[in-house]
Enzyme design. Structure first.
Site, PDB file in Angstrom:
ATOM      1  N   TYR A  37      33.646  30.798  91.216  1.00 34.61           N
ATOM      2  CA  TYR A  37      33.188  31.284  89.917  1.00 34.61           C
ATOM      3  C   TYR A  37      33.920  32.552  89.500  1.00 34.61           C
ATOM      4  O   TYR A  37      34.074  32.827  88.321  1.00 34.61           O
ATOM      5  CB  TYR A  37      31.681  31.551  89.951  1.00 34.61           C
ATOM      6  CG  TYR A  37      30.869  30.300  90.145  1.00 34.61           C
ATOM      7  CD1 TYR A  37      30.671  29.405  89.096  1.00 34.61           C
ATOM      8  CD2 TYR A  37      30.311  29.997  91.378  1.00 34.61           C
ATOM      9  CE1 TYR A  37      29.936  28.245  89.272  1.00 34.61           C
ATOM     10  CE2 TYR A  37      29.573  28.843  91.563  1.00 34.61           C
ATOM     11  CZ  TYR A  37      29.394  27.973  90.515  1.00 34.61           C
ATOM     12  OH  TYR A  37      28.670  26.825  90.689  1.00 34.61           O
ATOM     13  N   ARG A  90      19.328  23.898  91.787  1.00 35.33           N
ATOM     14  CA  ARG A  90      19.812  22.520  91.736  1.00 35.33           C
ATOM     15  C   ARG A  90      18.692  21.672  91.135  1.00 35.33           C
ATOM     16  O   ARG A  90      17.513  21.984  91.280  1.00 35.33           O
ATOM     17  CB  ARG A  90      20.135  22.002  93.133  1.00 35.33           C
ATOM     18  CG  ARG A  90      21.197  22.809  93.871  1.00 35.33           C
ATOM     19  CD  ARG A  90      21.351  22.293  95.301  1.00 35.33           C
ATOM     20  NE  ARG A  90      22.372  23.022  96.042  1.00 35.33           N
ATOM     21  CZ  ARG A  90      22.143  24.094  96.799  1.00 35.33           C
ATOM     22  NH1 ARG A  90      20.893  24.574  96.903  1.00 35.33           N
ATOM     23  NH2 ARG A  90      23.116  24.694  97.441  1.00 35.33           N
ATOM     24  N   LYS A 147      19.310  23.013 100.438  1.00 36.44           N
ATOM     25  CA  LYS A 147      19.847  22.084 101.425  1.00 36.44           C
ATOM     26  C   LYS A 147      19.381  22.488 102.813  1.00 36.44           C
ATOM     27  O   LYS A 147      19.336  23.661 103.146  1.00 36.44           O
ATOM     28  CB  LYS A 147      21.374  22.073 101.351  1.00 36.44           C
ATOM     29  CG  LYS A 147      21.911  21.496 100.041  1.00 36.44           C
ATOM     30  CD  LYS A 147      23.423  21.449 100.020  1.00 36.44           C
ATOM     31  CE  LYS A 147      23.933  20.806  98.740  1.00 36.44           C
ATOM     32  NZ  LYS A 147      25.420  20.753  98.702  1.00 36.44           N
ATOM     33  N   ARG A 179      23.535  25.343  86.398  1.00 38.44           N
ATOM     34  CA  ARG A 179      23.818  26.121  87.611  1.00 38.44           C
ATOM     35  C   ARG A 179      25.151  26.858  87.488  1.00 38.44           C
ATOM     36  O   ARG A 179      25.259  28.034  87.828  1.00 38.44           O
ATOM     37  CB  ARG A 179      23.825  25.165  88.804  1.00 38.44           C
ATOM     38  CG  ARG A 179      23.997  25.815  90.163  1.00 38.44           C
ATOM     39  CD  ARG A 179      23.681  24.759  91.219  1.00 38.44           C
ATOM     40  NE  ARG A 179      24.127  25.127  92.551  1.00 38.44           N
ATOM     41  CZ  ARG A 179      23.427  25.884  93.394  1.00 38.44           C
ATOM     42  NH1 ARG A 179      22.264  26.392  93.023  1.00 38.44           N
ATOM     43  NH2 ARG A 179      23.888  26.148  94.605  1.00 38.44           N
ATOM     44  N   HIS A 233      24.096  29.434  98.573  1.00 40.37           N
ATOM     45  CA  HIS A 233      25.318  29.038  99.272  1.00 40.37           C
ATOM     46  C   HIS A 233      25.329  29.665 100.663  1.00 40.37           C
ATOM     47  O   HIS A 233      25.011  30.852 100.819  1.00 40.37           O
ATOM     48  CB  HIS A 233      26.559  29.507  98.502  1.00 40.37           C
ATOM     49  CG  HIS A 233      26.836  28.735  97.269  1.00 40.37           C
ATOM     50  ND1 HIS A 233      27.625  29.206  96.239  1.00 40.37           N
ATOM     51  CD2 HIS A 233      26.423  27.498  96.874  1.00 40.37           C
ATOM     52  CE1 HIS A 233      27.691  28.307  95.271  1.00 40.37           C
ATOM     53  NE2 HIS A 233      26.969  27.260  95.649  1.00 40.37           N
ATOM     54  N   HIS A 252      24.014  20.259  86.640  1.00 43.16           N
ATOM     55  CA  HIS A 252      24.832  21.275  87.305  1.00 43.16           C
ATOM     56  C   HIS A 252      25.464  22.249  86.303  1.00 43.16           C
ATOM     57  O   HIS A 252      25.874  23.345  86.695  1.00 43.16           O
ATOM     58  CB  HIS A 252      25.916  20.611  88.151  1.00 43.16           C
ATOM     59  CG  HIS A 252      25.809  20.965  89.607  1.00 43.16           C
ATOM     60  ND1 HIS A 252      24.660  20.776  90.346  1.00 43.16           N
ATOM     61  CD2 HIS A 252      26.698  21.547  90.455  1.00 43.16           C
ATOM     62  CE1 HIS A 252      24.855  21.200  91.585  1.00 43.16           C
ATOM     63  NE2 HIS A 252      26.075  21.674  91.674  1.00 43.16           N
TER      64      HIS A 252
END
Length: 314
Positions: A292, A162, A186, A260, A283, A257
């Protein structure tokens, strides 16, 4: 709680402050995430005050549902998008769950409220050839900036990081001996990713020939990526850099993004296991990554329909 008016009851404001402190300290969420929660809860408690509700014990499921409905109503001065409403509801549900766990209230009126359904948007990825054009275009700038941009682009595409993770890197997060990089995602979750040859070469060139020049203009910082003033490159500056380079090669809708998305899509197209891609993207759930696989399936179907003699419909 920042931004609350004086009219708001302390029975509303104090629990919100406790919840935000919990997010910041115990769950170690980023400042940007806590700021988003703060904004949402400010909006929510102001609404409760307007409804003459001064205590969370008096909030019902109907109260919250009507608030969520109002956010999307045409009567609202500025109707919220579905994604914004979903984020708002996530903030509210998190708050009420916290209030129950802390014994401040006995019931969670937000537990059964369903978020509005989101239209499924497939991630935008560009082709390998387009990505190569984009990366090569970085060298059109003066050398110091060109080398920095090349290193940033190669890192974003080579790791799927990110943009917040990339600009948050320090020099020590890159291990050239092991050809790896340490990213903090995150919730400040750490992951170690491999670095490909192109990213290593670009980072080496930047650190040897460019970063020392930029660093002399600032006060000294361990940040990996610096701006023209020798300070840490911001997310906004990184975004603008990507936009400017993309425009030079005629690519529209390119954002941080995009790198990514392209990273994940190209890995899956190359045969990578979806769970490996999940780990590399950081994730928490494989479900997030599986979007994806839909992109690659649609690509396969399109190729098959156009190329196989028995696939064409009359």
């Amino acid at each position: 709680m920042r931004g609350l008016s004086e009219e708001i009851s302390d029975m509303l404001a104090k629990p919100c402050r406790q919840y935000l402190a919990h997010l910041r300290v115990e769950r170690a969420l980023s400042r940007h995430t806590v700021d988003a929660y703060t904004s949402d809860l400010n909006y929510y408690v102001e609404h409760l005050t307007q409804q003459d509700i001064g205590n969370f014990c008096d909030v019902s499921e109907t109260t919250i549902q009507e608030f969520i409905d109002d956010l999307q109503s045409s009567q609202c001065k500025k109707p919220f998008s579905r994604s914004s409403v979903n984020r708002m509801l996530a903030s509210i549900r998190g708050l009420h769950k916290f209030l129950v766990l802390e014994g401040i209230v006995h019931n969670n009126p937000a537990a059964d409220i369903k978020p509005p359904k989101m239209p499924q948007r497939l991630p935008k990825a560009i082709s390998i050839a387009q990505m190569q054009r984009l990366i090569e275009a970085t060298m059109a700038e003066e050398e110091v900036i060109a080398l920095r941009n090349r290193a940033l682009f190669e890192l974003l595409y080579g790791t799927g990081a990110r943009v917040s993770e990339a600009v948050g890197l320090s020099i020590d997060d890159v291990d050239f001996n092991q050809a790896t990089i340490r990213l903090f995602g995150k919730g400040n979750k750490e992951r170690i990713l491999p670095l490909g040859r192109f990213a290593i070469d670009a980072l080496n060139a930047y650190l040897v020939r460019s970063r020392p020049v930029l660093s002399r203009k600032g006060r000294g910082t361990p940040a990996l990526f610096l701006n023209k003033r020798g300070q840490t490159l911001s997310r906004q500056s990184a975004w603008e850099t990507i936009q400017n380079v993309a425009q030079k090669v005629g690519l529209e809708g390119i954002s941080p993004h995009t790198f990514r998305h392209s990273f994940a899509t190209h890995l899956l197209q190359g045969g990578a296991d979806v769970r490996i891609v999940q780990e590399m993207l950081g994730h928490s759930s494989v479900t997030t990554t599986q979007i994806y696989t839909k992109v690659t399936r649609e690509t396969l179907q399109e190729v098959y329909a156009n190329a196989h003699p028995r696939a064409r419909r009359k």
